[in-house]
Every structure is written in C-alpha cells, then in structure tokens.
Design an enzyme around this catalytic site. Structure first.
Site, PDB file in Angstrom:
ATOM      1  N   GLY A  70      19.884 -35.263  63.902  1.00 54.92           N
ATOM      2  CA  GLY A  70      18.605 -34.934  63.253  1.00 54.92           C
ATOM      3  C   GLY A  70      17.478 -34.920  64.256  1.00 54.92           C
ATOM      4  O   GLY A  70      17.710 -34.962  65.464  1.00 54.92           O
ATOM      5  N   ASN A  71      16.266 -34.837  63.775  1.00 55.19           N
ATOM      6  CA  ASN A  71      15.110 -34.897  64.671  1.00 55.19           C
ATOM      7  C   ASN A  71      13.961 -35.613  63.969  1.00 55.19           C
ATOM      8  O   ASN A  71      14.084 -36.015  62.814  1.00 55.19           O
ATOM      9  CB  ASN A  71      14.719 -33.491  65.135  1.00 55.19           C
ATOM     10  CG  ASN A  71      14.344 -32.598  63.987  1.00 55.19           C
ATOM     11  OD1 ASN A  71      13.386 -32.859  63.283  1.00 55.19           O
ATOM     12  ND2 ASN A  71      15.132 -31.548  63.780  1.00 55.19           N
TER      13      ASN A  71
END
Ligand code: CTP
Length: 421
Positions: A225-226
């Site tokens: 993810g980020n």
C-alpha cells in the site's frame, strides 16, 4: 440594508457579525439528523434561525430547535408579525440550507408557493440556497421531483445529491440524508465565498475524481500500500460538488466519510480503480487522477497466508507493473474535449520531473507537489505548481487542500469543451 435591519431588531454587535444561517427543516425522519447540523453551525459561531415546516415539528419539536439554536422558532408568517419575519429572515440571511428537503418543499420552492414561513423565506432570500434532500428512492427518482430539482438548480440553488444507503424501514437505495458533517462542510464552503456567490461553472458537468491509495494484495492478510490519505481527492470532489458538478469519486483505501452530494465508488486494487474510473469517465467532462495508484503489484497472490519457515529466509516478492490509468485516459479520451488532470508526487527536481511527466502522461494539466516524510501525505494543507500543456505554470502557495482543489477547478472550468446540446 443588513445593518439597518440588525440595528432595528436590537441585536448586539457581536451577533450581527456572525454569519446568519437559516436552517429550513421540512417533514422527514431525517429531521433528527438536522439537529447535528444545527449544532455544528452554532458551535462554529454561526447565528442560526431554524424555520421548520409544520410537519417537521412532528419529528422534532420546537423546544429542541430553539434550545439548540438559541433563537426563537416560528413556522407561520402570523407569529411575531411586527418583526415581519416572512421577509426579514430571508433578506438578512447569508445562507439558507433546507435539510432535510422533502419532495414537497422542493416542489413548493420550484413553483414559488408561499404558504408558510419557510417558503416565504425561500422567496425573499437572495443569498446562496442549499437543499439537502432525503426521501425514498421512488420519490427522488419520480420525474416530478427530478424536474423540480432541475428547476431549482437552473435558478442557482445547490441541490445536493442524496446518498445511497439504508432508508427509513428496511429498504435501501438513493435518497438517504448525507452525513450532517459533510453537509456542514459544503455549507461552510458556500459561505466562505461570501458576497461573490457560488461559482456555478461546473453546473451541468460530470467530473470524475480518483482519491486515496490502492492496495495490492499479497495474501489474504497482507498487501502493498501507500501513505495517501485521500484528503486531496476528497477536497476536489467536495469543491466540484459545491460548484455544481455531478461528481463520481472513485476512492481507494481511505478512512474519510463520503462527501455530501457525491457518488462514491469504493475500490481496492489498481486494476479495480482502472475499471471504475474508465466506466465513470465514459460520459465525463473532466477526470482528475488524484489517487496514489500503486505502480506495481505482487506477481502472484497466495490464496493462503504465507507462513514463516524455520531456518529459511523469506522468498523475494516478485512484482509486475500495474496499468497506468492516467496515461490510458489521456491517450484514449472517452469523449472529444474531455479534460484529463494528473498529479505528480515528486521528491527531487520537482518542476523538471513534473514537466517531463506532463509530456509523458499526455494529460492537460498536472498538479506537481513535493512529497516527503512530513509533506503532503495525511496533512491538512498542500502546496503545488499546476502545469498546463499550453506552457502556463500556476503556483499555489501552502494552504488548505480545498484551496488547491478550487484552483484546479478554476483552471479546468474554462478549458472544458462546450456542453453537448
Ligand atoms: N497514476 C495512474 N496509474 C498508475 C500510476 C499513477 O493513473 N499506475 C497517476 C496518478 O493518479 C497521478 C499520476 O499518475 O495522477 C502520477 O503518479 P506518480 O506516482 O507521481 O507518477 P508515476 O507515473 O508513478 O511516475 P514515477 O513513479 O516515475 O514518479
């Protein structure tokens, strides 16, 4: 005119300077949620007059409105006649918001009926007017309601699209009263524009905004993810709705509540985001890709949790490229004249990288911002330079994400193709 009226009514200076909001409440079960909206207005220093219809009082009584607003409450033009409330309340308001707005009150407003204090107020108000409808799906979708909504919008009122979800009873569908916090936010934006009025430059337009980060699953419990919070994209969706657009917000992972009046499509992965954005873009006038789309995803998805193995190092994770949605949208416009806007998150050589990215992605505008540990992600503010293909560069100084969002729409609106006949 305003100060004369205020002076005539003997109000204190302090009260006169507070923005005046009329909260019109019509007779729907969501009237109880309008108490929360009222509380937000009063707690943030607004002077609120609640004007319920008679049927609204079946749901929430006068004592509640009066106690929460700190002001007297009237429904009929015959009460406190010496103050001429049927004219004065509307004339002196900075904003009128009708929440919940039933099919009945919108029909009356569209036809200029003036049988009670709220409809009189709507006829005398010259400030921005916001309707937050709530009703059953069938009533919302009925051509009579839709025509009344179109009439009100054409005359400049902001009619928020109802949310989709649980309605009174067991049924679900479009017609739900949007989150009061989100209605408040929209009203705050409308008020912030003050005497300049609300630009309606996106009225009749459909815009698509992507927001938040994608999640690329590795196994049932892990993902790549980020750190995107989605706030910039949500600010873009909110401001577009406030400027009159129909907005589809394609949201990746974010904790944020649905903005009022915006159709929200939730997605997980980059591939799901691509599908949802391309579908919504088919009839869109503009698409703004504010999402942090993962460039890579794990090459393989393990259907069971990947376990540690004693004495062994973990297997490296092979990655493959995700589709570049922005480049695809730009190269393959769904409609002639469709405007495509990208975001560029850069850590070094910010402007040079931005210019190269604008050319590489093929979009019309690119919002370039510098990112880092403590910059942009998750913060309330943002600063950027917006690059356009015609060579213009618009610097946006550090400020709320809504201010940047508004500047993006300021640049988008005049570049949109003429609306279709
Ligand atoms: N974007 C996209 N699809 C992807 C990756 C990015 O549509 N697979 C969009 C983003 O929504 C953003 C823009 O492309 O509008 C720029 O994203 P950014 O991460 O800054 O650039 P990259 O294309 O990933 O380039 P690089 O990693 O080389 O900086």
């Amino acid at each position: 005119m305003r100060s004369e009226l205020a002076a005539g009514s003997g109000e204190t200076m302090e009260k006169r300077e507070r923005p005046r909001v009329v909260l019109g409440v019509s007779g729907g079960i969501a009237a109880y949620k309008a108490c929360e909206l009222l509380r937000r207005f009063t707690e943030s220093g607004h002077d609120v007059r609640v004007v319920p219809t008679d049927s609204a009082l079946h749901f929430v009584g006068e004592a509640t409105w009066s106690a929460l607003s700190g002001n007297p409450v009237a429904t009929e033009v015959w009460e406190t006649v010496h103050e001429v409330p049927h004219v004065r309340i509307g004339q002196s308001a900075d904003l009128v918001v009708v929440a919940p707005a039933t099919a009945d009150i919108m029909a009356k407003a569209a036809h200029g009926l003036a049988g009670d204090l709220l409809t009189n107020t709507l006829l005398t108000a010259r400030c921005p007017v916001v309707f937050a409808p709530a009703m059953h799906t069938e009533m919302w979708e009925h051509p009579a309601t839709q025509e009344n909504v179109a009439t009100l919008r054409r005359r400049g009122a902001l009619v928020i699209e109802p949310s989709v979800g649980r309605l009174t009873g067991t049924d679900t569908g479009k017609g739900r009263f949007p989150d009061p916090a989100e209605i408040f936010d929209l009203c705050r934006q409308v008020l912030a524009r003050g005497g300049r009025g609300l630009p309606r430059d996106l009225a009749g337009r459909h815009v698509v905004v992507s927001a938040g980060g994608t999640r690329e699953p590795l196994d049932p419990v892990r993902y790549l993810g980020n750190r995107s919070s989605g706030r910039q994209g949500y600010a873009l969706a909110r401001t577009a709705a406030a400027r009159g657009a129909r907005v589809t917000l394609v949201a990746g992972n974010t904790e944020l509540p649905d903005p009022a009046g915006v159709d929200v499509v939730r997605v997980g992965t980059a591939q799901q985001m691509r599908e949802a954005v391309l579908k919504a873009a088919a009839d869109a006038d503009a698409v703004v890709m504010a999402a942090a789309v993962a460039d890579f995803r794990p090459a393989a998805y393990a259907p069971g949790k990947i376990k540690k193995k004693d004495g062994q190092e973990p297997e490296p994770i092979a990655l493959v490229r995700n589709p570049d949605i922005l480049a695809e949208l730009s190269a393959d416009r769904a409609r002639p004249g469709q405007l495509v806007v990208g975001f560029a998150a850069e850590t070094d050589d910010v402007l040079a990288n931005g210019r190269a990215k604008l050319a590489r992605k093929g979009c019309d505008l690119l919002v370039v911002n510098e990112v880092g540990e403590h910059k942009t992600f998750g913060s309330d503010g943002n600063e950027a330079v917006i690059l356009a293909t015609d060579g213009t560069e618009t610097p946006v100084p550090y400020g709320p994400k809504e201010a940047l969002a508004d500047t993006v729409w300021d640049l988008v609106a005049p570049r949109l193709a003429d609306p279709r006949p």
